[in-house]
Design an enzyme around this catalytic site. Structure first.
Site, PDB file in Angstrom:
ATOM      1  CE  LYS A  62      -2.597  -0.521   3.637  1.00  0.00           C
ATOM      2  NZ  LYS A  62      -2.031  -1.774   4.149  1.00  0.00           N
ATOM      3  NE  ARG A 138      -5.710  -0.400   9.794  1.00  0.00           N
ATOM      4  CZ  ARG A 138      -5.227   0.833   9.847  1.00  0.00           C
ATOM      5  NH1 ARG A 138      -5.967   1.789  10.376  1.00  0.00           N
ATOM      6  NH2 ARG A 138      -4.038   1.119   9.368  1.00  0.00           N
ATOM      7  NE  ARG A 173       8.931  -5.729   7.598  1.00  0.00           N
ATOM      8  CZ  ARG A 173       7.782  -5.039   7.633  1.00  0.00           C
ATOM      9  NH1 ARG A 173       7.401  -4.331   6.593  1.00  0.00           N
ATOM     10  NH2 ARG A 173       7.027  -5.058   8.714  1.00  0.00           N
ATOM     11  NE  ARG A 204       8.151  -3.647  13.506  1.00  0.00           N
ATOM     12  CZ  ARG A 204       7.179  -3.044  12.804  1.00  0.00           C
ATOM     13  NH1 ARG A 204       7.472  -2.344  11.717  1.00  0.00           N
ATOM     14  NH2 ARG A 204       5.923  -3.159  13.174  1.00  0.00           N
ATOM     15  NE  ARG A 215       0.574  -7.118  11.484  1.00  0.00           N
ATOM     16  CZ  ARG A 215       1.585  -6.533  10.857  1.00  0.00           C
ATOM     17  NH1 ARG A 215       2.814  -7.059  10.920  1.00  0.00           N
ATOM     18  NH2 ARG A 215       1.383  -5.422  10.169  1.00  0.00           N
TER      19      ARG A 215
END
Length: 260
Positions: A62, A138, A173, A204, A215
């Site tokens: 996005k 959302r 990541r 993270r 998620r």
């Protein structure tokens, strides 16, 4: 439109007249002016600004597409995260309320976020340039509140990316806490000859497979709930492609929905 001659139907579609009528009706209902005719005269004397929502899964691209949409159409990019931080920093009434919720570890209520979004959409730069709502609404409650407030997009872009691809993007990541730069072990690997950098890279806590699966489950549930509000303006596209190819399709879809 069976009673209308085919050449007339073709003309209406070519000139996006149904979209123009929908746009005018949405603006009328949002403002509810005393004189609809005077309102329409003023409305049509100004350029028609884009109203866009973009949605997609975490790590779905996005951010990249938002940059391209802003560059192409000149709209104001609005994300609720940025909006919350700006309101808190500015010390607005809504910002102070939101700050209290966040400091206590609670979620900021939908009603407060909707108020912030409505206030932002009423500011001069947004009215002049149009808007791009990034990842909002959302939830079903947020979509319902936007609809009741007369905040309706001309197009909703939905980026679709397979879950396994998203998990791979997230799982690999790594962040450099010293520079803030983000690497990916496969797609954007850090320099292998920089031992200090390699030693300080961090992952993270929510960049794990387990966290991402959770998620994504929440995302898919919420996505199903909100899409019913936007079926007539929905544009789905494969986000698992080169970003320029995705951007070209997105720009074409937005352009096709703008009244001519």
């Amino acid at each position: 439109m069976s009673s209308i001659p085919e050449h007339a139907v073709s003309y209406l579609r070519e000139k996006n007249v149904p979209d123009l009528m929908e746009y005018m009706l949405q603006e009328l209902l949002a403002e509810q002016p005393e004189s609809p005719i005077a309102f329409f005269q003023k409305l049509l004397s100004k350029p028609i600004t884009p109203k866009i929502i973009i949605a997609g899964p975490p790590a779905g691209g996005k951010g990249t597409q938002c940059e391209q949409i802003v560059e192409k159409f000149g709209v104001v990019h609005i994300s609720t995260g940025d909006l919350l931080r700006a309101e808190v920093k500015a010390g607005t009434a809504e910002g102070m309320q939101a700050d209290e919720f966040m400091k206590s570890g609670g979620l900021v209520p939908d009603s407060l976020i909707i108020t912030m979004v409505k206030n932002r959409l009423n500011q001069a730069d947004v009215k002049e340039k149009g808007w791009l709502l990034d990842g909002f609404p959302r939830t079903k409650a947020q979509a319902q509140a936007l609809q009741e407030a007369g905040i309706i997009p001309q197009v909703m872009v939905l980026l679709e990316v397979p879950d396994e691809v998203l998990v791979e993007r997230i799982e690999g990541r790594r962040n450099d806490p010293q520079t803030g730069k983000v690497y990916h072990l496969k797609f954007n690997p850090p320099p292998q000859d920089d031992a200090d950098l390699l030693a300080r890279l961090e992952q993270r806590k929510d960049d794990t497979r387990e966290a991402m699966v959770s998620r994504l489950a929440t995302y898919h549930k919420n996505c199903e709930d909100i899409l019913s509000f936007y079926t007539h303006v929905l544009f789905k596209t494969d986000g698992n492609r080169d970003k320029k190819a995705v951007g070209a399709d997105v720009a074409k879809a937005i352009q096709s929905r703008l009244p001519k």
